[in-house]
Design a protein around this motif. Structure first.
Motif, PDB file in Angstrom:
ATOM      1  N   TRP A  20       0.832  -1.197   0.000  1.00 31.60           N
ATOM      2  CA  TRP A  20       0.000   0.000   0.000  1.00 31.60           C
ATOM      3  C   TRP A  20       0.869   1.251   0.000  1.00 31.60           C
ATOM      4  O   TRP A  20       2.036   1.216   0.433  1.00 31.60           O
ATOM      5  N   SER A  46      -5.526   0.810   4.867  1.00 24.96           N
ATOM      6  CA  SER A  46      -5.337   1.070   3.431  1.00 24.96           C
ATOM      7  C   SER A  46      -3.960   1.625   3.076  1.00 24.96           C
ATOM      8  O   SER A  46      -3.692   1.864   1.899  1.00 24.96           O
ATOM      9  N   ALA A 258      -7.605   9.354  -0.046  1.00 23.87           N
ATOM     10  CA  ALA A 258      -8.286   8.375  -0.906  1.00 23.87           C
ATOM     11  C   ALA A 258      -8.448   8.924  -2.327  1.00 23.87           C
ATOM     12  O   ALA A 258      -8.337   8.178  -3.306  1.00 23.87           O
ATOM     13  N   ARG A 263      -2.840   4.242  -6.829  1.00 23.52           N
ATOM     14  CA  ARG A 263      -3.266   2.842  -6.595  1.00 23.52           C
ATOM     15  C   ARG A 263      -3.040   2.028  -7.863  1.00 23.52           C
ATOM     16  O   ARG A 263      -3.167   2.553  -8.953  1.00 23.52           O
TER      17      ARG A 263
END
Ligand code: MLT
Length: 263
Positions: A20, A46, A258, A263
């Motif tokens: 992560w 996360s 986020a 990612r």
């Protein structure tokens, strides 16, 4: 965990696993990584999260003193190198923000996002420098308790709360010499205002509505100067907004990370 950096033992903690994205937190003055513990745990589902104690504070050694603010920035990079952190989101509150601003100015490519919390890009005014000088003298003269009692009401909107008592105990655990060193480092730090326009990182500026140490207009100024920066104003919170408005702080930081995380 303890890491040897430049002959000095720095205390740090990593939570979260896997590959992560990394988030690195830098605490304010004169705190320790414990002030970021809740956030680190919340993000560990996360992200991989590094919290550490600035030199001399918490469980970290001071090493030879005096040390300028640049040494605290060196420590951040050395810890990232030592832990194999290529790029991280950097979250700094107050003195941690001063360190973060310089770190980004020095090596923006080491970061994927920046959160500047209750901090400022301006260097100290002459009045501010004289205030630091008085604090340093008081600390050297055995006045740690007096210094902290005077400082706590500037940190929190509700200094008489459980949070205030917890923070006071945490600050009392720090050695006067290390606190004086940090004050001198902040007193001698450079101005980063002009550099803000050149920042290209996704940036979040967070400020407690009732912050008197690094007040709202300064946060607004920073957010305006950094291209594309977002501003989160936390209601009913003073300077250490993550402690006084934890839910709103987590929402603002968690939502921001986020949105921009690789990612
Ligand atoms: C901090 O919270 O780190 C300090 O209060 C910042 C400052 O004194 O400028």
């Amino acid at each position: 965990m303890q890491l040897q950096v430049d002959g000095v033992r720095l205390a740090c903690e990593v939570v979260g696993t896997g590959d992560w994205p990394w988030v690195v937190f830098v605490h304010g003055f004169p705190f320790s990584r414990a002030t970021w513990q809740r956030e680190a745990q919340a993000l560990a589902a996360s992200y991989r999260v590094l919290t550490f104690d600035l030199r001399g504070l918490g469980e970290s050694e001071l090493g030879p003193a005096p040390q300028p603010l640049e040494s605290y920035v060196d420590d951040l990079f050395a810890l990232m190198d030592g832990l194999g952190i290529d790029r991280a989101a950097l979250v700094g509150l107050s003195m941690g923000g001063y360190i973060s601003l310089r770190a980004v100015q020095r090596a923006e490519e080491r970061f994927w996002a920046l959160a500047l919390c209750d901090t400022r890009a301006e260097a100290d005014s002459d009045e501010g420098k004289l205030g630091r000088a008085a604090g340093i003298r008081l600390l050297h003269a055995g006045g740690r308790e007096e210094f902290l009692r005077g400082f706590l009401p500037k940190l929190l909107k509700r200094p008489e709360s459980d949070t205030g008592r917890w923070l006071m105990d945490l600050m009392r655990a720090n050695a006067p010499l290390a606190m004086a060193n940090a004050l001198a480092a902040m007193q001698g730090r450079t101005e980063t205002t002009a550099a803000l326009a050149t920042f290209t990182l996704p940036t979040l500026v967070v400020v407690g509505r009732d912050d008197t140490l690094t007040p709202l207009p300064l946060a607004q100024g920073m957010a305006q100067r950094i291209p594309g920066a977002e501003l989160a104003i936390l209601e009913d919170a003073g300077h250490v907004a993550n402690l006084e408005a934890p839910a709103a702080f987590d929402r603002a930081l968690g939502g921001f990370l986020a949105r921009v995380a690789p990612r």
